[in-house]
Design a protein around this motif. Structure first.
Motif, PDB file in Angstrom:
ATOM      1  N   MET A  67       0.842  -1.185   0.000  1.00  0.00           N
ATOM      2  CA  MET A  67       0.000   0.000   0.000  1.00  0.00           C
ATOM      3  C   MET A  67       0.880   1.238   0.000  1.00  0.00           C
ATOM      4  SD  MET A  67      -2.890   0.998   2.763  1.00  0.00           S
ATOM      5  CE  MET A  67      -3.576   2.617   2.765  1.00  0.00           C
ATOM      6  N   ALA A  68       0.511   2.215  -0.788  1.00  0.00           N
ATOM      7  CA  ALA A  68       1.265   3.458  -0.853  1.00  0.00           C
ATOM      8  C   ALA A  68       1.035   4.281   0.410  1.00  0.00           C
ATOM      9  CB  ALA A  68       0.824   4.257  -2.068  1.00  0.00           C
ATOM     10  N   GLU A  69       1.992   5.142   0.688  1.00  0.00           N
ATOM     11  CA  GLU A  69       1.852   6.020   1.846  1.00  0.00           C
ATOM     12  C   GLU A  69       0.652   6.946   1.629  1.00  0.00           C
ATOM     13  OE1 GLU A  69       3.831   6.476   4.793  1.00  0.00           O
ATOM     14  OE2 GLU A  69       4.356   4.461   4.183  1.00  0.00           O
ATOM     15  N   PRO A  70      -0.102   7.230   2.681  1.00  0.00           N
ATOM     16  CA  PRO A  70      -1.232   8.151   2.524  1.00  0.00           C
ATOM     17  C   PRO A  70      -0.727   9.558   2.227  1.00  0.00           C
ATOM     18  CG  PRO A  70      -0.932   7.561   4.834  1.00  0.00           C
ATOM     19  CD  PRO A  70       0.011   6.714   4.031  1.00  0.00           C
ATOM     20  N   SER A  71      -1.476  10.284   1.411  1.00  0.00           N
ATOM     21  CA  SER A  71      -1.089  11.649   1.067  1.00  0.00           C
ATOM     22  C   SER A  71      -1.448  12.591   2.214  1.00  0.00           C
ATOM     23  CB  SER A  71      -1.800  12.095  -0.204  1.00  0.00           C
ATOM     24  OG  SER A  71      -3.184  12.273   0.042  1.00  0.00           O
ATOM     25  N   LYS A  72      -0.857  13.776   2.193  1.00  0.00           N
ATOM     26  CA  LYS A  72      -1.163  14.787   3.208  1.00  0.00           C
ATOM     27  C   LYS A  72      -2.653  15.118   3.184  1.00  0.00           C
ATOM     28  CE  LYS A  72       0.023  19.463   4.740  1.00  0.00           C
ATOM     29  NZ  LYS A  72      -1.311  19.751   5.172  1.00  0.00           N
TER      30      LYS A  72
ATOM     31  N   GLU B 122      -5.132  13.128   2.288  1.00  0.00           N
ATOM     32  CA  GLU B 122      -5.887  12.020   2.876  1.00  0.00           C
ATOM     33  C   GLU B 122      -5.821  12.075   4.401  1.00  0.00           C
ATOM     34  OE1 GLU B 122      -5.513   8.436  -0.365  1.00  0.00           O
ATOM     35  OE2 GLU B 122      -3.722   8.949   0.792  1.00  0.00           O
ATOM     36  N   ILE B 123      -4.623  12.350   4.913  1.00  0.00           N
ATOM     37  CA  ILE B 123      -4.451  12.430   6.370  1.00  0.00           C
ATOM     38  C   ILE B 123      -5.240  13.610   6.922  1.00  0.00           C
ATOM     39  CG2 ILE B 123      -2.812  12.718   8.262  1.00  0.00           C
ATOM     40  CD1 ILE B 123      -0.711  11.371   6.390  1.00  0.00           C
ATOM     41  N   ASP B 124      -5.160  14.763   6.236  1.00  0.00           N
ATOM     42  CA  ASP B 124      -5.919  15.942   6.668  1.00  0.00           C
ATOM     43  C   ASP B 124      -7.409  15.637   6.751  1.00  0.00           C
ATOM     44  OD1 ASP B 124      -3.765  17.696   6.938  1.00  0.00           O
ATOM     45  OD2 ASP B 124      -3.994  18.525   4.927  1.00  0.00           O
ATOM     46  N   ALA B 125      -7.933  14.991   5.716  1.00  0.00           N
ATOM     47  CA  ALA B 125      -9.361  14.693   5.669  1.00  0.00           C
ATOM     48  C   ALA B 125      -9.768  13.747   6.799  1.00  0.00           C
ATOM     49  CB  ALA B 125      -9.730  14.103   4.313  1.00  0.00           C
ATOM     50  N   ARG B 126      -8.971  12.706   7.026  1.00  0.00           N
ATOM     51  CA  ARG B 126      -9.303  11.744   8.084  1.00  0.00           C
ATOM     52  C   ARG B 126      -9.154  12.386   9.466  1.00  0.00           C
ATOM     53  NH1 ARG B 126     -12.698   8.650  10.106  1.00  0.00           N
ATOM     54  NH2 ARG B 126     -11.879   7.026  11.449  1.00  0.00           N
ATOM     55  N   ALA B 127      -8.106  13.187   9.645  1.00  0.00           N
ATOM     56  CA  ALA B 127      -7.902  13.869  10.922  1.00  0.00           C
ATOM     57  C   ALA B 127      -9.088  14.783  11.223  1.00  0.00           C
ATOM     58  CB  ALA B 127      -6.600  14.659  10.900  1.00  0.00           C
ATOM     59  N   TYR B 128      -9.584  15.466  10.202  1.00  0.00           N
ATOM     60  CA  TYR B 128     -10.740  16.347  10.391  1.00  0.00           C
ATOM     61  C   TYR B 128     -11.967  15.553  10.797  1.00  0.00           C
ATOM     62  CZ  TYR B 128     -14.090  20.094   9.570  1.00  0.00           C
ATOM     63  OH  TYR B 128     -15.074  21.038   9.726  1.00  0.00           O
ATOM     64  N   GLN B 129     -12.189  14.402  10.166  1.00  0.00           N
ATOM     65  CA  GLN B 129     -13.321  13.543  10.524  1.00  0.00           C
ATOM     66  C   GLN B 129     -13.217  13.114  11.986  1.00  0.00           C
ATOM     67  OE1 GLN B 129     -12.894  10.333   7.751  1.00  0.00           O
ATOM     68  NE2 GLN B 129     -14.361  11.193   6.295  1.00  0.00           N
ATOM     69  N   LEU B 130     -12.029  12.665  12.385  1.00  0.00           N
ATOM     70  CA  LEU B 130     -11.830  12.211  13.765  1.00  0.00           C
ATOM     71  C   LEU B 130     -12.040  13.355  14.755  1.00  0.00           C
ATOM     72  CD1 LEU B 130      -8.667  10.001  13.193  1.00  0.00           C
ATOM     73  CD2 LEU B 130     -10.983   9.174  13.703  1.00  0.00           C
TER      74      LEU B 130
ATOM     75  N   HIS C 178      -1.802  12.547  13.974  1.00  0.00           N
ATOM     76  CA  HIS C 178      -1.034  11.309  14.150  1.00  0.00           C
ATOM     77  C   HIS C 178      -1.938  10.082  14.164  1.00  0.00           C
ATOM     78  CE1 HIS C 178       2.762  13.312  14.561  1.00  0.00           C
ATOM     79  NE2 HIS C 178       2.290  14.087  15.509  1.00  0.00           N
ATOM     80  N   LEU C 179      -3.090  10.194  14.782  1.00  0.00           N
ATOM     81  CA  LEU C 179      -4.033   9.090  14.801  1.00  0.00           C
ATOM     82  C   LEU C 179      -4.510   8.769  13.379  1.00  0.00           C
ATOM     83  CD1 LEU C 179      -5.740   7.051  16.367  1.00  0.00           C
ATOM     84  CD2 LEU C 179      -7.454   8.852  16.656  1.00  0.00           C
ATOM     85  N   ALA C 180      -4.845   9.790  12.620  1.00  0.00           N
ATOM     86  CA  ALA C 180      -5.299   9.588  11.244  1.00  0.00           C
ATOM     87  C   ALA C 180      -4.191   8.987  10.386  1.00  0.00           C
ATOM     88  CB  ALA C 180      -5.750  10.927  10.646  1.00  0.00           C
ATOM     89  N   GLU C 181      -2.976   9.482  10.558  1.00  0.00           N
ATOM     90  CA  GLU C 181      -1.840   8.954   9.787  1.00  0.00           C
ATOM     91  C   GLU C 181      -1.630   7.472  10.086  1.00  0.00           C
ATOM     92  OE1 GLU C 181       2.654  10.378   8.747  1.00  0.00           O
ATOM     93  OE2 GLU C 181       2.008  10.587  10.827  1.00  0.00           O
ATOM     94  N   GLN C 182      -1.643   7.109  11.359  1.00  0.00           N
ATOM     95  CA  GLN C 182      -1.446   5.713  11.749  1.00  0.00           C
ATOM     96  C   GLN C 182      -2.585   4.842  11.218  1.00  0.00           C
ATOM     97  OE1 GLN C 182      -1.391   4.945  15.982  1.00  0.00           O
ATOM     98  NE2 GLN C 182      -0.236   3.075  15.684  1.00  0.00           N
TER      99      GLN C 182
END
Length: 53
Positions: free
Chosen positions: A1-6, A8-16, A32-36
């Protein structure tokens, strides 16, 4: 799996962050939680530690 893009991480972090009630001053924690979570998306456990490998 490719590394998540900034983005993608921003979007997931915002959701969390929103799900947690938008607490102030905890942006880095959610980033950090979204990135992991995204890096481990293809594995069974969203949070992997040496004990769960």
């Amino acid at each position: 799996m490719a590394e998540p893009s900034k983005q993608e991480i921003d979007a997931r972090a915002y959701q969390l962050w929103e799900q947690a009630g938008r607490p102030e001053g905890r942006e880095a924690e959610f980033w950090h939680l979204a990135e992991q979570e995204l890096r481990n998306e293809d594995k069974g456990s969203p949070i992997r530690t040496p004990d769960t490998l």
